[in-house]
Enzyme design. Structure first.
Site, PDB file in Angstrom:
ATOM      1  N   GLN A  67      67.375 112.336  44.867  1.00  0.00           N
ATOM      2  CA  GLN A  67      68.399 112.944  44.017  1.00  0.00           C
ATOM      3  C   GLN A  67      69.298 113.851  44.848  1.00  0.00           C
ATOM      4  O   GLN A  67      68.813 114.695  45.616  1.00  0.00           O
ATOM      5  CB  GLN A  67      67.749 113.750  42.878  1.00  0.00           C
ATOM      6  CG  GLN A  67      68.774 114.281  41.884  1.00  0.00           C
ATOM      7  CD  GLN A  67      68.152 114.952  40.660  1.00  0.00           C
ATOM      8  OE1 GLN A  67      66.932 115.126  40.586  1.00  0.00           O
ATOM      9  NE2 GLN A  67      68.985 115.338  39.713  1.00  0.00           N
ATOM     10  N   SER A  68      70.603 113.681  44.711  1.00  0.00           N
ATOM     11  CA  SER A  68      71.556 114.515  45.450  1.00  0.00           C
ATOM     12  C   SER A  68      72.471 115.300  44.518  1.00  0.00           C
ATOM     13  O   SER A  68      73.033 116.318  44.934  1.00  0.00           O
ATOM     14  CB  SER A  68      72.394 113.653  46.398  1.00  0.00           C
ATOM     15  OG  SER A  68      73.110 112.676  45.683  1.00  0.00           O
ATOM     16  N   HIS A  86      71.213 111.838  35.674  1.00  0.00           N
ATOM     17  CA  HIS A  86      72.020 110.623  35.517  1.00  0.00           C
ATOM     18  C   HIS A  86      71.143 109.407  35.724  1.00  0.00           C
ATOM     19  O   HIS A  86      70.183 109.440  36.505  1.00  0.00           O
ATOM     20  CB  HIS A  86      73.198 110.599  36.499  1.00  0.00           C
ATOM     21  CG  HIS A  86      72.792 110.863  37.915  1.00  0.00           C
ATOM     22  ND1 HIS A  86      72.502 112.139  38.368  1.00  0.00           N
ATOM     23  CD2 HIS A  86      72.595 110.033  38.967  1.00  0.00           C
ATOM     24  CE1 HIS A  86      72.161 112.077  39.643  1.00  0.00           C
ATOM     25  NE2 HIS A  86      72.187 110.810  40.035  1.00  0.00           N
ATOM     26  N   LEU A  87      71.496 108.341  35.020  1.00  0.00           N
ATOM     27  CA  LEU A  87      70.859 107.046  35.219  1.00  0.00           C
ATOM     28  C   LEU A  87      71.767 106.229  36.125  1.00  0.00           C
ATOM     29  O   LEU A  87      72.981 106.176  35.891  1.00  0.00           O
ATOM     30  CB  LEU A  87      70.736 106.287  33.889  1.00  0.00           C
ATOM     31  CG  LEU A  87      69.586 106.586  32.934  1.00  0.00           C
ATOM     32  CD1 LEU A  87      69.529 108.049  32.541  1.00  0.00           C
ATOM     33  CD2 LEU A  87      69.694 105.697  31.710  1.00  0.00           C
ATOM     34  N   HIS A  88      71.196 105.601  37.136  1.00  0.00           N
ATOM     35  CA  HIS A  88      71.938 104.605  37.901  1.00  0.00           C
ATOM     36  C   HIS A  88      71.739 103.261  37.205  1.00  0.00           C
ATOM     37  O   HIS A  88      70.606 102.906  36.851  1.00  0.00           O
ATOM     38  CB  HIS A  88      71.371 104.457  39.321  1.00  0.00           C
ATOM     39  CG  HIS A  88      71.535 105.663  40.190  1.00  0.00           C
ATOM     40  ND1 HIS A  88      72.524 105.762  41.147  1.00  0.00           N
ATOM     41  CD2 HIS A  88      70.835 106.816  40.263  1.00  0.00           C
ATOM     42  CE1 HIS A  88      72.410 106.927  41.784  1.00  0.00           C
ATOM     43  NE2 HIS A  88      71.391 107.582  41.261  1.00  0.00           N
TER      44      HIS A  88
HETATM   45  P1  AMP Z   1      71.548 110.739  43.136  1.00  0.00           P
HETATM   46  O1  AMP Z   1      71.454 110.649  44.639  1.00  0.00           O
HETATM   47  O2  AMP Z   1      70.509 109.981  42.384  1.00  0.00           O
HETATM   48  O3  AMP Z   1      71.635 112.196  42.705  1.00  0.00           O
HETATM   49  O4  AMP Z   1      72.904 110.044  42.742  1.00  0.00           O
HETATM   50  C1  AMP Z   1      74.133 110.666  42.867  1.00  0.00           C
HETATM   51  C2  AMP Z   1      75.162 109.579  42.953  1.00  0.00           C
HETATM   52  O5  AMP Z   1      76.440 110.151  42.729  1.00  0.00           O
HETATM   53  C3  AMP Z   1      75.221 108.875  44.309  1.00  0.00           C
HETATM   54  O6  AMP Z   1      74.936 107.493  44.141  1.00  0.00           O
HETATM   55  C4  AMP Z   1      76.652 109.118  44.777  1.00  0.00           C
HETATM   56  O7  AMP Z   1      77.198 108.017  45.430  1.00  0.00           O
HETATM   57  C5  AMP Z   1      77.370 109.421  43.479  1.00  0.00           C
HETATM   58  N1  AMP Z   1      78.559 110.236  43.600  1.00  0.00           N
HETATM   59  C6  AMP Z   1      78.722 111.339  44.346  1.00  0.00           C
HETATM   60  N2  AMP Z   1      79.964 111.845  44.169  1.00  0.00           N
HETATM   61  C7  AMP Z   1      80.585 111.033  43.276  1.00  0.00           C
HETATM   62  C8  AMP Z   1      81.879 111.025  42.696  1.00  0.00           C
HETATM   63  N3  AMP Z   1      82.798 111.955  42.973  1.00  0.00           N
HETATM   64  N4  AMP Z   1      82.193 110.017  41.832  1.00  0.00           N
HETATM   65  C9  AMP Z   1      81.268 109.071  41.548  1.00  0.00           C
HETATM   66  N5  AMP Z   1      80.031 109.036  42.051  1.00  0.00           N
HETATM   67  C10 AMP Z   1      79.686 110.005  42.920  1.00  0.00           C
END
Ligand code: AMP
Length: 113
Positions: free
Chosen positions: A93-94, A99-101
């Site tokens: 998670q970043s 959020h759901l992917h």
């Molecule tokens: P996670 O690593 O599960 O927290 O997923 C965060 C996701 O957000 C990653 O897949 C990123 O590529 C995506 N992300 C980051 N910044 C943006 C943005 N400005 N618009 C759309 N997606 C983003």
């Protein structure tokens, strides 16, 4: 607490490719897609991660699942997609706004990396 990236997108302070929105959620295209279709299904309520949710979030959590199915149907994904939730930095998670992917359009291996 400062606004999350996704809250800024919900508030239109940062642009994104929004493909669906309702009272409880928004769906955007991931900026770094990991599959031909890679969407993020995001609650408008800021819950940092799934493990921070509680019984009062039951409706919104169920809603996100239903939105995933609805969007997949609208995009004609042939009932073939994967939903992923990364919970915590060590799980990938970043962005700390739940959020759901939704990933689709290529073969997806199991187990995931
Ligand atoms: P996670 O690593 O599960 O927290 O997923 C965060 C996701 O957000 C990653 O897949 C990123 O590529 C995506 N992300 C980051 N910044 C943006 C943005 N400005 N618009 C759309 N997606 C983003």
């Amino acid at each position: 607490m400062s606004e999350t990236l996704f809250k800024k997108i919900i508030n239109r302070e940062i642009s994104a490719d929004i493909i669906y929105e309702d009272d409880l959620s928004i769906v955007i295209k991931d900026i770094h897609p990991q599959a031909p279709t890679h969407l993020l299904i995001i609650p408008k309520k800021v819950i940092p991660k799934l493990s921070d949710s509680s019984i009062e979030d039951q409706e919104v959590l169920g809603h996100l699942m239903l939105v995933a199915g609805k969007v997949a149907e609208q995009l004609s994904l042939d009932n073939t997609f994967r939903i992923v939730i990364n919970n915590g930095a060590k799980a990938g998670q970043s962005v700390f706004h739940l959020h759901l992917h939704l990933l689709s359009g290529r073969s997806l291996n199991w187990p995931p990396g």
